[in-house]
Design an enzyme around this catalytic site. Sequence first.
Site, PDB file in Angstrom:
ATOM      1  N   SER A   1       0.882  -1.179   0.000  1.00  0.00           N
ATOM      2  CA  SER A   1       0.000   0.000   0.000  1.00  0.00           C
ATOM      3  C   SER A   1       0.913   1.221   0.000  1.00  0.00           C
ATOM      4  O   SER A   1       1.352   1.672   1.048  1.00  0.00           O
ATOM      5  CB  SER A   1      -0.899  -0.013   1.237  1.00  0.00           C
ATOM      6  OG  SER A   1      -1.641  -1.206   1.284  1.00  0.00           O
TER       7      SER A   1
ATOM      8  N   LYS B   1      -6.720   2.252  -2.854  1.00  0.00           N
ATOM      9  CA  LYS B   1      -6.398   1.485  -1.638  1.00  0.00           C
ATOM     10  C   LYS B   1      -6.352   2.408  -0.414  1.00  0.00           C
ATOM     11  O   LYS B   1      -6.925   2.110   0.638  1.00  0.00           O
ATOM     12  CB  LYS B   1      -5.058   0.768  -1.827  1.00  0.00           C
ATOM     13  CG  LYS B   1      -4.503   0.130  -0.572  1.00  0.00           C
ATOM     14  CD  LYS B   1      -5.403  -0.975  -0.052  1.00  0.00           C
ATOM     15  CE  LYS B   1      -5.003  -1.397   1.358  1.00  0.00           C
ATOM     16  NZ  LYS B   1      -5.943  -2.337   1.952  1.00  0.00           N
TER      17      LYS B   1
ATOM     18  N   LYS C   1      -0.522   4.820   8.278  1.00  0.00           N
ATOM     19  CA  LYS C   1       0.202   5.224   7.055  1.00  0.00           C
ATOM     20  C   LYS C   1      -0.778   5.395   5.894  1.00  0.00           C
ATOM     21  O   LYS C   1      -0.760   6.395   5.175  1.00  0.00           O
ATOM     22  CB  LYS C   1       1.255   4.157   6.724  1.00  0.00           C
ATOM     23  CG  LYS C   1       1.856   4.282   5.347  1.00  0.00           C
ATOM     24  CD  LYS C   1       2.177   2.984   4.649  1.00  0.00           C
ATOM     25  CE  LYS C   1       1.242   1.853   4.805  1.00  0.00           C
ATOM     26  NZ  LYS C   1       1.380   0.732   3.888  1.00  0.00           N
TER      27      LYS C   1
HETATM   28  P1  NAD Z   1       4.645  -6.995   7.496  1.00  0.00           P
HETATM   29  O1  NAD Z   1       5.295  -5.960   8.335  1.00  0.00           O
HETATM   30  O2  NAD Z   1       4.045  -8.192   8.133  1.00  0.00           O
HETATM   31  O3  NAD Z   1       5.660  -7.502   6.359  1.00  0.00           O
HETATM   32  C1  NAD Z   1       6.563  -6.672   5.697  1.00  0.00           C
HETATM   33  C2  NAD Z   1       7.775  -7.520   5.359  1.00  0.00           C
HETATM   34  O4  NAD Z   1       8.693  -6.723   4.608  1.00  0.00           O
HETATM   35  C3  NAD Z   1       8.545  -8.014   6.595  1.00  0.00           C
HETATM   36  O5  NAD Z   1       8.731  -9.412   6.520  1.00  0.00           O
HETATM   37  C4  NAD Z   1       9.863  -7.261   6.540  1.00  0.00           C
HETATM   38  O6  NAD Z   1      10.955  -7.988   7.079  1.00  0.00           O
HETATM   39  C5  NAD Z   1      10.002  -7.050   5.043  1.00  0.00           C
HETATM   40  N1  NAD Z   1      10.897  -5.946   4.688  1.00  0.00           N
HETATM   41  C6  NAD Z   1      10.951  -4.696   5.236  1.00  0.00           C
HETATM   42  N2  NAD Z   1      11.903  -3.972   4.617  1.00  0.00           N
HETATM   43  C7  NAD Z   1      12.446  -4.783   3.659  1.00  0.00           C
HETATM   44  C8  NAD Z   1      13.455  -4.584   2.684  1.00  0.00           C
HETATM   45  N3  NAD Z   1      14.120  -3.436   2.573  1.00  0.00           N
HETATM   46  N4  NAD Z   1      13.756  -5.621   1.856  1.00  0.00           N
HETATM   47  C9  NAD Z   1      13.089  -6.815   1.960  1.00  0.00           C
HETATM   48  N5  NAD Z   1      12.127  -7.043   2.874  1.00  0.00           N
HETATM   49  C10 NAD Z   1      11.809  -6.034   3.711  1.00  0.00           C
HETATM   50  O7  NAD Z   1       3.550  -6.205   6.642  1.00  0.00           O
HETATM   51  P2  NAD Z   1       2.245  -6.815   5.943  1.00  0.00           P
HETATM   52  O8  NAD Z   1       1.129  -6.792   6.928  1.00  0.00           O
HETATM   53  O9  NAD Z   1       2.619  -8.058   5.227  1.00  0.00           O
HETATM   54  O10 NAD Z   1       1.939  -5.639   4.892  1.00  0.00           O
HETATM   55  C11 NAD Z   1       2.692  -5.481   3.693  1.00  0.00           C
HETATM   56  C12 NAD Z   1       2.022  -4.398   2.864  1.00  0.00           C
HETATM   57  O11 NAD Z   1       0.675  -4.799   2.580  1.00  0.00           O
HETATM   58  C13 NAD Z   1       1.908  -3.048   3.570  1.00  0.00           C
HETATM   59  O12 NAD Z   1       2.107  -2.017   2.623  1.00  0.00           O
HETATM   60  C14 NAD Z   1       0.512  -3.047   4.120  1.00  0.00           C
HETATM   61  O13 NAD Z   1       0.010  -1.731   4.317  1.00  0.00           O
HETATM   62  C15 NAD Z   1      -0.235  -3.810   3.072  1.00  0.00           C
HETATM   63  N6  NAD Z   1      -1.439  -4.546   3.486  1.00  0.00           N
HETATM   64  C16 NAD Z   1      -1.461  -5.297   4.620  1.00  0.00           C
HETATM   65  C17 NAD Z   1      -2.629  -5.986   4.974  1.00  0.00           C
HETATM   66  C18 NAD Z   1      -2.721  -6.838   6.217  1.00  0.00           C
HETATM   67  O14 NAD Z   1      -3.835  -7.267   6.574  1.00  0.00           O
HETATM   68  N7  NAD Z   1      -1.624  -7.144   6.892  1.00  0.00           N
HETATM   69  C19 NAD Z   1      -3.762  -5.906   4.155  1.00  0.00           C
HETATM   70  C20 NAD Z   1      -3.702  -5.164   2.983  1.00  0.00           C
HETATM   71  C21 NAD Z   1      -2.539  -4.475   2.662  1.00  0.00           C
END
Ligand code: NAD
Length: 313
Positions: free
Chosen positions: A101, A175, A244
């Site tokens: 997102s 989104k 965010k």
């Molecule tokens: P999360 O924090 O669980 O996962 C993010 C992952 O990215 C982590 O494993 C972290 O180690 C990795 N990461 C961070 N910096 C990195 C880098 N430089 N290189 C490689 N890996 C890196 O987050 P999430 O809940 O999986 O969300 C991911 C995205 O999806 C976000 O933008 C969030 O807003 C969006 N999103 C989340 C949900 C939800 O229900 N969790 C739903 C819709 C959208």
Amino acid sequence: MSDPAQIRRVGFVGLGNMGGPMVARLLGDGFEVVAYDTAPAAIERAVEGGAVGANALEDAARGTDAIVLMLPNSAIVTAVVEQLRSAGALAEGLVVIDMSSSEPQRTRELAAELAQSGVALVDAPVSGGVRGAVGGKLTIMVGADDEQLARVRPVLESLGTVRHAGAVGAGHAIKALNNLLSASHLLATAEAMAAGTRFGLDPDVMLAVFNGSSGKSGSTENKYPNFIRTGRYDSGFGLRLMLKDMRIATSLAEQEGVPARLGVEAVELWSEAAESLEPTADHTEIARWIDQLVPPSDGITAPPPPGTGPMTS
Ligand code: NAD
């Protein structure tokens, strides 16, 4: 003969709450996945599920047809793309699918920069949470032209239902706006639940009535029953990630000259909650935080007279 433009081998960067199960879906549908995360344990889990583990970020792009990013925010997406580019890992013809997102304006800028070296960027953020990711039932909002959409469609359809939002950046804009609505609904529901319970109403009766009435939303139908009333607060979507997204949406409104006063107020309340809760707090914790702002009932407020029952309109 097989189509050379067909995507078979996918790099995947960001194996967190969402990325982990999304990789599992792609593997289940026969894609080869090269998985990378800064957390080695996340890569190990993906490898156990059948992915190829990347030793370095660049390995997730080299030799792949597309690279999916599922990262926390635009700053990290930009840094990852820059690192790939300076390592010469973004070959001409590669498509970058940013499913994070992210910020729509930054997405447009990044897409324009990448286009100069023949690399396409498609934004494809998702809704549906961890459950949707596990079940391949995400709603995927795609910003792309028709040609790029056709190219990435098989990858996205493995993960959920594709909605063509418009040109690049449109997916990220929708989104963010969706999450501003979702966060505002949750906040309004938390305030209504706090007021109603102090008035003596049964919270489950309130939810049942809301869900049969015009007050219903994803908060009353899903978040309250599954994550808040159960006391689990474990939806898998962080409170800071929601904040965010809300800020992206209110900035977009501001940029377009729309005051969005309700949204701005909601951002202030969620910001206060983010400051007082653990950085890892789930977004559903907003309901407990609102509830704890209110002192317990002083017993003066009378419960409804017997026999009046719940309201029906
Ligand atoms: P999360 O924090 O669980 O996962 C993010 C992952 O990215 C982590 O494993 C972290 O180690 C990795 N990461 C961070 N910096 C990195 C880098 N430089 N290189 C490689 N890996 C890196 O987050 P999430 O809940 O999986 O969300 C991911 C995205 O999806 C976000 O933008 C969030 O807003 C969006 N999103 C989340 C949900 C939800 O229900 N969790 C739903 C819709 C959208």
